[in-house]
Design an enzyme around this catalytic site. Structure first.
Site, short mmCIF file in Angstrom:
data_model
loop_
_atom_site.label_atom_id
_atom_site.label_comp_id
_atom_site.label_asym_id
_atom_site.label_seq_id
_atom_site.Cartn_x
_atom_site.Cartn_y
_atom_site.Cartn_z
N TYR A 24 13.67 -3.40 12.50
CA TYR A 24 13.02 -4.66 12.86
C TYR A 24 13.37 -5.18 14.24
O TYR A 24 12.77 -6.14 14.71
CB TYR A 24 13.35 -5.73 11.80
CG TYR A 24 12.84 -5.34 10.44
CD1 TYR A 24 11.49 -5.44 10.13
CD2 TYR A 24 13.70 -4.86 9.47
CE1 TYR A 24 11.01 -5.07 8.88
CE2 TYR A 24 13.24 -4.49 8.22
CZ TYR A 24 11.90 -4.59 7.93
OH TYR A 24 11.43 -4.23 6.70
N ASN A 73 2.52 -11.72 5.77
CA ASN A 73 3.45 -10.61 5.66
C ASN A 73 4.22 -10.86 4.38
O ASN A 73 5.20 -11.60 4.38
CB ASN A 73 4.39 -10.54 6.86
CG ASN A 73 5.35 -9.38 6.77
OD1 ASN A 73 5.53 -8.79 5.71
ND2 ASN A 73 6.01 -9.06 7.88
N HIS A 115 4.60 -4.97 -2.45
CA HIS A 115 4.57 -3.83 -3.37
C HIS A 115 4.68 -4.24 -4.83
O HIS A 115 4.66 -3.38 -5.70
CB HIS A 115 5.72 -2.87 -3.02
CG HIS A 115 6.01 -2.83 -1.55
ND1 HIS A 115 5.12 -2.29 -0.64
CD2 HIS A 115 7.05 -3.32 -0.82
CE1 HIS A 115 5.63 -2.43 0.58
NE2 HIS A 115 6.79 -3.04 0.49
N ASP A 170 -3.66 -12.49 -6.61
CA ASP A 170 -4.56 -13.37 -7.36
C ASP A 170 -4.76 -14.71 -6.66
O ASP A 170 -5.86 -15.26 -6.66
CB ASP A 170 -4.03 -13.59 -8.77
CG ASP A 170 -4.22 -12.36 -9.67
OD1 ASP A 170 -4.95 -11.43 -9.28
OD2 ASP A 170 -3.61 -12.34 -10.75
N HIS A 210 2.54 -6.21 8.78
CA HIS A 210 3.90 -5.69 8.56
C HIS A 210 4.48 -5.32 9.91
O HIS A 210 3.83 -4.65 10.71
CB HIS A 210 3.88 -4.47 7.64
CG HIS A 210 3.37 -4.79 6.29
ND1 HIS A 210 4.12 -5.47 5.35
CD2 HIS A 210 2.15 -4.59 5.74
CE1 HIS A 210 3.38 -5.64 4.27
NE2 HIS A 210 2.18 -5.13 4.48
N ILE A 211 5.69 -5.76 10.16
CA ILE A 211 6.36 -5.49 11.43
C ILE A 211 6.63 -4.00 11.57
O ILE A 211 6.41 -3.41 12.63
CB ILE A 211 7.66 -6.32 11.53
CG1 ILE A 211 7.31 -7.81 11.56
CG2 ILE A 211 8.48 -5.91 12.76
CD1 ILE A 211 8.49 -8.74 11.33
N SER A 212 7.09 -3.38 10.50
CA SER A 212 7.40 -1.94 10.53
C SER A 212 6.19 -1.13 10.08
O SER A 212 5.24 -1.66 9.51
CB SER A 212 8.60 -1.64 9.62
OG SER A 212 8.24 -1.79 8.26
N ARG A 239 6.74 1.79 -0.60
CA ARG A 239 6.19 0.85 0.39
C ARG A 239 4.74 1.16 0.72
O ARG A 239 4.07 0.37 1.39
CB ARG A 239 7.04 0.85 1.66
CG ARG A 239 8.43 0.31 1.43
CD ARG A 239 9.16 0.07 2.73
NE ARG A 239 10.57 -0.17 2.49
CZ ARG A 239 11.11 -1.36 2.20
NH1 ARG A 239 10.35 -2.42 2.12
NH2 ARG A 239 12.40 -1.47 2.00
#
Length: 143
Positions: free
Chosen positions: A22, A73, A79, A86, A99-101, A110
């Site tokens: 990160y 995010n 997951h 919903d 998502h940062i990664s 993931r």
């Protein structure tokens, strides 16, 4: 235009956690970038972070008829959380998942994203710039 930016669990620990994934920048750095980028584009933005699934669901519900777009995010809840999916379906606000990664290049679990079932776009592996890209995607979608 008003955009709600939601960050899930442990995003508040940026700059501390797993720097090899990160980086060194903090959550405050992320929020400053998002707010600065939104302001430059004439967009109002509200940022929210929680480590609690129910708080995230409640924030999504409160966005109904108040926000034009959502950037989310969900972090670890990506997951696991049908409840977040919903809630997004219920309010039916255009949503970009960020998502940062590069989550698809990490552990197999993931690769599963419940939010992806609703979001019209997913941006992963672009670091903090993914949030800026998400603002642009929402502007394009809504206009």
């Amino acid at each position: 235009m008003k955009i709600l930016v939601i960050n899930g669990p442990n995003i508040n620990m940026l700059g501390i956690r797993e720097k090899n994934i990160y980086g060194e920048k903090t959550y405050a750095d992320l929020i400053n970038l998002v707010k600065q980028s939104a302001k430059q584009k004439g967009v109002k933005v509200k940022c929210f972070q929680s480590n609690y699934e129910g708080a995230i669901v409640s924030q999504i519900q409160k966005a109904y008829k108040k926000f034009d777009g959502i950037i989310i995010n969900p972090a670890g809840y990506t997951h696991t959380s049908v409840a977040i999916l919903d809630a997004l379906k219920a309010v039916n606000i255009p949503t970009v998942e960020v998502h940062i990664s590069a989550v698809n290049d990490r552990e197999d679990f993931r690769k599963i994203s419940f939010v992806k079932e609703f979001a019209f776009s997913t941006i992963a592996g672009k670091g903090f710039d993914g949030y800026v890209m998400a603002i642009d995607k929402l502007i394009e979608k809504i206009n």
